[in-house]
Motif scaffolding. Structure first.
Motif, PDB file in Angstrom:
ATOM      1  N   VAL A  64      29.575 -37.654 -18.992  1.00  0.00           N
ATOM      2  CA  VAL A  64      30.090 -37.059 -20.240  1.00  0.00           C
ATOM      3  C   VAL A  64      29.398 -37.614 -21.484  1.00  0.00           C
ATOM      4  O   VAL A  64      29.537 -37.054 -22.568  1.00  0.00           O
ATOM      5  N   SER A  65      28.658 -38.702 -21.324  1.00  0.00           N
ATOM      6  CA  SER A  65      27.921 -39.231 -22.478  1.00  0.00           C
ATOM      7  C   SER A  65      26.581 -38.527 -22.661  1.00  0.00           C
ATOM      8  O   SER A  65      25.796 -38.902 -23.529  1.00  0.00           O
ATOM      9  N   LEU A  66      26.323 -37.500 -21.837  1.00  0.00           N
ATOM     10  CA  LEU A  66      25.121 -36.675 -21.994  1.00  0.00           C
ATOM     11  C   LEU A  66      25.576 -35.238 -22.256  1.00  0.00           C
ATOM     12  O   LEU A  66      26.132 -34.579 -21.370  1.00  0.00           O
ATOM     13  N   LYS A  67      25.338 -34.770 -23.472  1.00  0.00           N
ATOM     14  CA  LYS A  67      25.885 -33.477 -23.894  1.00  0.00           C
ATOM     15  C   LYS A  67      25.414 -32.325 -23.003  1.00  0.00           C
ATOM     16  O   LYS A  67      26.193 -31.421 -22.680  1.00  0.00           O
ATOM     17  N   ASP A  68      24.154 -32.383 -22.594  1.00  0.00           N
ATOM     18  CA  ASP A  68      23.625 -31.293 -21.765  1.00  0.00           C
ATOM     19  C   ASP A  68      24.336 -31.214 -20.419  1.00  0.00           C
ATOM     20  O   ASP A  68      24.587 -30.114 -19.903  1.00  0.00           O
ATOM     21  N   GLU A  69      24.668 -32.380 -19.866  1.00  0.00           N
ATOM     22  CA  GLU A  69      25.367 -32.381 -18.573  1.00  0.00           C
ATOM     23  C   GLU A  69      26.781 -31.803 -18.731  1.00  0.00           C
ATOM     24  O   GLU A  69      27.274 -31.090 -17.860  1.00  0.00           O
ATOM     25  N   LEU A  70      27.391 -32.097 -19.883  1.00  0.00           N
ATOM     26  CA  LEU A  70      28.731 -31.562 -20.142  1.00  0.00           C
ATOM     27  C   LEU A  70      28.662 -30.039 -20.327  1.00  0.00           C
ATOM     28  O   LEU A  70      29.531 -29.301 -19.853  1.00  0.00           O
ATOM     29  N   ARG A  71      27.612 -29.589 -21.006  1.00  0.00           N
ATOM     30  CA  ARG A  71      27.418 -28.129 -21.172  1.00  0.00           C
ATOM     31  C   ARG A  71      27.276 -27.443 -19.821  1.00  0.00           C
ATOM     32  O   ARG A  71      27.874 -26.395 -19.570  1.00  0.00           O
ATOM     33  N   LYS A  72      26.470 -28.059 -18.938  1.00  0.00           N
ATOM     34  CA  LYS A  72      26.270 -27.476 -17.600  1.00  0.00           C
ATOM     35  C   LYS A  72      27.579 -27.482 -16.809  1.00  0.00           C
ATOM     36  O   LYS A  72      27.869 -26.544 -16.064  1.00  0.00           O
ATOM     37  N   ALA A  73      28.368 -28.538 -16.999  1.00  0.00           N
ATOM     38  CA  ALA A  73      29.653 -28.617 -16.292  1.00  0.00           C
ATOM     39  C   ALA A  73      30.596 -27.512 -16.786  1.00  0.00           C
ATOM     40  O   ALA A  73      31.365 -26.939 -16.013  1.00  0.00           O
ATOM     41  N   ALA A  74      30.513 -27.210 -18.080  1.00  0.00           N
ATOM     42  CA  ALA A  74      31.343 -26.123 -18.633  1.00  0.00           C
ATOM     43  C   ALA A  74      30.911 -24.791 -18.020  1.00  0.00           C
ATOM     44  O   ALA A  74      31.761 -23.967 -17.633  1.00  0.00           O
ATOM     45  N   GLN A  75      29.601 -24.600 -17.913  1.00  0.00           N
ATOM     46  CA  GLN A  75      29.103 -23.348 -17.315  1.00  0.00           C
ATOM     47  C   GLN A  75      29.558 -23.246 -15.856  1.00  0.00           C
ATOM     48  O   GLN A  75      29.971 -22.162 -15.401  1.00  0.00           O
ATOM     49  N   ALA A  76      29.513 -24.376 -15.145  1.00  0.00           N
ATOM     50  CA  ALA A  76      29.949 -24.377 -13.739  1.00  0.00           C
ATOM     51  C   ALA A  76      31.423 -23.993 -13.641  1.00  0.00           C
ATOM     52  O   ALA A  76      31.845 -23.294 -12.707  1.00  0.00           O
ATOM     53  N   THR A  77      32.208 -24.409 -14.629  1.00  0.00           N
ATOM     54  CA  THR A  77      33.650 -24.086 -14.629  1.00  0.00           C
ATOM     55  C   THR A  77      33.836 -22.585 -14.828  1.00  0.00           C
ATOM     56  O   THR A  77      34.638 -21.941 -14.126  1.00  0.00           O
ATOM     57  N   LEU A  78      33.077 -22.020 -15.772  1.00  0.00           N
ATOM     58  CA  LEU A  78      33.178 -20.567 -16.014  1.00  0.00           C
ATOM     59  C   LEU A  78      32.704 -19.803 -14.786  1.00  0.00           C
ATOM     60  O   LEU A  78      33.309 -18.799 -14.391  1.00  0.00           O
ATOM     61  N   ASP A  79      31.604 -20.271 -14.170  1.00  0.00           N
ATOM     62  CA  ASP A  79      31.068 -19.584 -12.982  1.00  0.00           C
ATOM     63  C   ASP A  79      32.090 -19.583 -11.849  1.00  0.00           C
ATOM     64  O   ASP A  79      32.199 -18.628 -11.089  1.00  0.00           O
ATOM     65  N   THR A  80      32.840 -20.673 -11.745  1.00  0.00           N
ATOM     66  CA  THR A  80      33.796 -20.794 -10.633  1.00  0.00           C
ATOM     67  C   THR A  80      35.103 -20.072 -10.920  1.00  0.00           C
ATOM     68  O   THR A  80      35.649 -19.374 -10.065  1.00  0.00           O
ATOM     69  N   TYR A  81      35.624 -20.262 -12.161  1.00  0.00           N
ATOM     70  CA  TYR A  81      36.994 -19.797 -12.434  1.00  0.00           C
ATOM     71  C   TYR A  81      37.095 -18.718 -13.516  1.00  0.00           C
ATOM     72  O   TYR A  81      38.183 -18.228 -13.787  1.00  0.00           O
ATOM     73  N   GLY A  82      35.999 -18.408 -14.183  1.00  0.00           N
ATOM     74  CA  GLY A  82      36.028 -17.338 -15.196  1.00  0.00           C
ATOM     75  C   GLY A  82      36.440 -17.826 -16.571  1.00  0.00           C
ATOM     76  O   GLY A  82      35.668 -17.748 -17.513  1.00  0.00           O
ATOM     77  N   ASP A  83      37.643 -18.358 -16.671  1.00  0.00           N
ATOM     78  CA  ASP A  83      38.148 -18.842 -17.961  1.00  0.00           C
ATOM     79  C   ASP A  83      38.619 -20.281 -17.831  1.00  0.00           C
ATOM     80  O   ASP A  83      38.876 -20.759 -16.729  1.00  0.00           O
ATOM     81  N   VAL A  84      38.770 -20.919 -18.973  1.00  0.00           N
ATOM     82  CA  VAL A  84      39.345 -22.277 -18.963  1.00  0.00           C
ATOM     83  C   VAL A  84      40.396 -22.354 -20.070  1.00  0.00           C
ATOM     84  O   VAL A  84      40.203 -21.839 -21.171  1.00  0.00           O
ATOM     85  N   HIS A  85      41.537 -22.953 -19.730  1.00  0.00           N
ATOM     86  CA  HIS A  85      42.673 -23.023 -20.670  1.00  0.00           C
ATOM     87  C   HIS A  85      43.022 -24.451 -21.094  1.00  0.00           C
ATOM     88  O   HIS A  85      43.545 -24.659 -22.176  1.00  0.00           O
ATOM     89  N   ILE A  86      42.793 -25.391 -20.190  1.00  0.00           N
ATOM     90  CA  ILE A  86      43.219 -26.777 -20.452  1.00  0.00           C
ATOM     91  C   ILE A  86      42.010 -27.700 -20.330  1.00  0.00           C
ATOM     92  O   ILE A  86      41.279 -27.657 -19.327  1.00  0.00           O
ATOM     93  N   LEU A  87      41.806 -28.507 -21.356  1.00  0.00           N
ATOM     94  CA  LEU A  87      40.735 -29.506 -21.319  1.00  0.00           C
ATOM     95  C   LEU A  87      41.376 -30.884 -21.316  1.00  0.00           C
ATOM     96  O   LEU A  87      42.192 -31.191 -22.196  1.00  0.00           O
ATOM     97  N   VAL A  88      41.007 -31.703 -20.346  1.00  0.00           N
ATOM     98  CA  VAL A  88      41.499 -33.081 -20.332  1.00  0.00           C
ATOM     99  C   VAL A  88      40.288 -34.018 -20.442  1.00  0.00           C
ATOM    100  O   VAL A  88      39.544 -34.219 -19.483  1.00  0.00           O
ATOM    101  N   ASN A  89      40.077 -34.538 -21.637  1.00  0.00           N
ATOM    102  CA  ASN A  89      38.982 -35.481 -21.896  1.00  0.00           C
ATOM    103  C   ASN A  89      39.488 -36.865 -21.534  1.00  0.00           C
ATOM    104  O   ASN A  89      40.046 -37.575 -22.378  1.00  0.00           O
ATOM    105  N   ASN A  90      39.291 -37.232 -20.276  1.00  0.00           N
ATOM    106  CA  ASN A  90      39.913 -38.465 -19.788  1.00  0.00           C
ATOM    107  C   ASN A  90      38.916 -39.558 -19.389  1.00  0.00           C
ATOM    108  O   ASN A  90      39.271 -40.732 -19.404  1.00  0.00           O
ATOM    109  N   ALA A  91      37.683 -39.175 -19.057  1.00  0.00           N
ATOM    110  CA  ALA A  91      36.721 -40.185 -18.582  1.00  0.00           C
ATOM    111  C   ALA A  91      36.593 -41.292 -19.620  1.00  0.00           C
ATOM    112  O   ALA A  91      36.508 -41.027 -20.821  1.00  0.00           O
ATOM    113  N   GLY A  92      36.597 -42.515 -19.169  1.00  0.00           N
ATOM    114  CA  GLY A  92      36.470 -43.632 -20.102  1.00  0.00           C
ATOM    115  C   GLY A  92      36.071 -44.884 -19.346  1.00  0.00           C
ATOM    116  O   GLY A  92      36.271 -44.988 -18.135  1.00  0.00           O
ATOM    117  N   VAL A  93      35.497 -45.816 -20.094  1.00  0.00           N
ATOM    118  CA  VAL A  93      35.076 -47.070 -19.482  1.00  0.00           C
ATOM    119  C   VAL A  93      35.584 -48.252 -20.302  1.00  0.00           C
ATOM    120  O   VAL A  93      35.696 -48.171 -21.527  1.00  0.00           O
TER     121      VAL A  93
END
Ligand SMILES: NC(=O)c1ccc[n+]([C@@H]2O[C@H](COP(=O)([O-])OP(=O)(O)OC[C@H]3O[C@@H](n4cnc5c(N)ncnc54)[C@H](O)[C@@H]3O)[C@@H](O)[C@H]2O)c1
Length: 281
Positions: A64-93
């Motif tokens: 998640v500290s790489l914006k491009d990877e997060l963008r690709k993950a968003a696209q993967a979510t749309l490809d799999t499920y069509g829409d997204v309603h809930i975002l949980v920004n939880n990753a942390g160190v």
């Protein structure tokens, strides 16, 4: 958001700990969940465990500290499920040392994951939640350390940032039918103390000497985390927080007196200057 069944959620840091607790609770409520994590092995294990309960889940590896990877993950979510309603920004160190033990790489890593990852999550997923017009919800995981700071370390700084971001966004996104909650956990039984397992090589650990006070403090935290609250309980609280649009999701009241003491000190600051008149001009 009252009716969670059939909706889709994207959960970062979803392969273990609190993220997995949240993913499980949402999946049990009939939410389709895309788990995002930097750790492939843990992600595979989490997905297998959830699928065994008939949960509708998928996974994507991203830092998640790489914006491009997060963008690709968003696209993967749309490809799999069509829409997204809930975002949980939880990753942390749990990165970064206290005063005297700071390194640039530790600041960069901690800010990159804990703060920029959350900011970019909102930036990328906000418009995707808005576009279907069904409304949605964002949960950002901060910490009780986002409200009380026992040391000037990078972790606390990022968590204050996440609280500030969430409070501001809550007001801004309400008219767009998106609720925002900030999760401020106390001690939860997870692998947070072993965060270095996911430290990317581009943020090398340059710390030469670990001050003994810091090592001692870390052992105390480790002991508290090992006997901490079950992350599945936290997941249930987060589900309830989304349904009830809670601004703050706490996991327990242990640190309430410390928050009170902070507010009392802030009030004292106002009391000191209340009757003074600033010079004109
Ligand atoms: N455990 C606690 O006591 C506690 C208390 C307050 C706040 N928190 C917060 O809860 C959140 C979750 O932590 P946890 O306690 O479950 O720890 P954890 O280490 O068990 O889980 C964190 C997850 O995030 C993933 N992750 C780490 N870096 C990542 C990156 N760059 N990109 C994507 N995923 C990444 C890890 O692989 C892991 O699956 C964190 O934001 C943490 O600061 C934890």
């Amino acid at each position: 958001m009252k009716d969670l069944a059939g909706k889709t959620a994207f959960v970062t840091g979803g392969a273990s700990g609190i993220g997995l607790g949240i993913a499980s609770a949402l999946a049990q409520a009939g939410v389709k969940v895309m788990l995002c994590d930097i750790e492939q092995g843990a992600l595979d294990k989490a997905l297998a465990g959830l699928r065994a309960t008939n949960a509708d889940v998928a996974g994507v590896v991203a830092d998640v500290s790489l914006k491009d990877e997060l963008r690709k993950a968003a696209q993967a979510t749309l490809d799999t499920y069509g829409d997204v309603h809930i975002l949980v920004n939880n990753a942390g160190v749990g990165g970064g040392g206290s005063y005297g033990a700071w390194t640039d790489a530790s600041w960069d890593w901690t800010i990159g994951v804990n703060l920029m990852g959350v900011i970019w999550g909102v930036e990328i997923f906000g418009p995707l939640i808005e576009r279907h017009g069904q409304g949605g919800h964002i949960v950002n995981t901060a910490s009780i350390a986002g409200l009380i700071s026992g040391s000037g370390n990078a972790y606390n700084v990022t968590k204050y940032g996440v609280v500030s971001l969430s409070e501001g966004l809550r007001a801004e996104l309400a008219p767009r039918n998106i609720g925002v909650s900030v999760l401020c956990p106390g001690f939860i039984r997870t692998r947070i103390v072993d965060s270095a397992r996911n430290r990317p090589d581009r943020f090398p650990d340059q710390q030469q000497v670990r001050p003994s006070a810091e090592a001692e403090w870390l052992e105390t935290v480790r002991a508290r985390v090992e006997t901490g609250i079950d992350p599945r309980y936290v997941g249930d609280l987060v589900r309830e927080g989304i349904e009830g649009d809670w601004p703050y999701i706490f996991t327990d009241a242990e640190f309430e007196p410390v928050v009170d003491a902070r507010f009392a000190m802030i009030k004292q600051g106002f009391d000191r200057i209340r009757d003074r008149t600033p010079p004109a001009g």
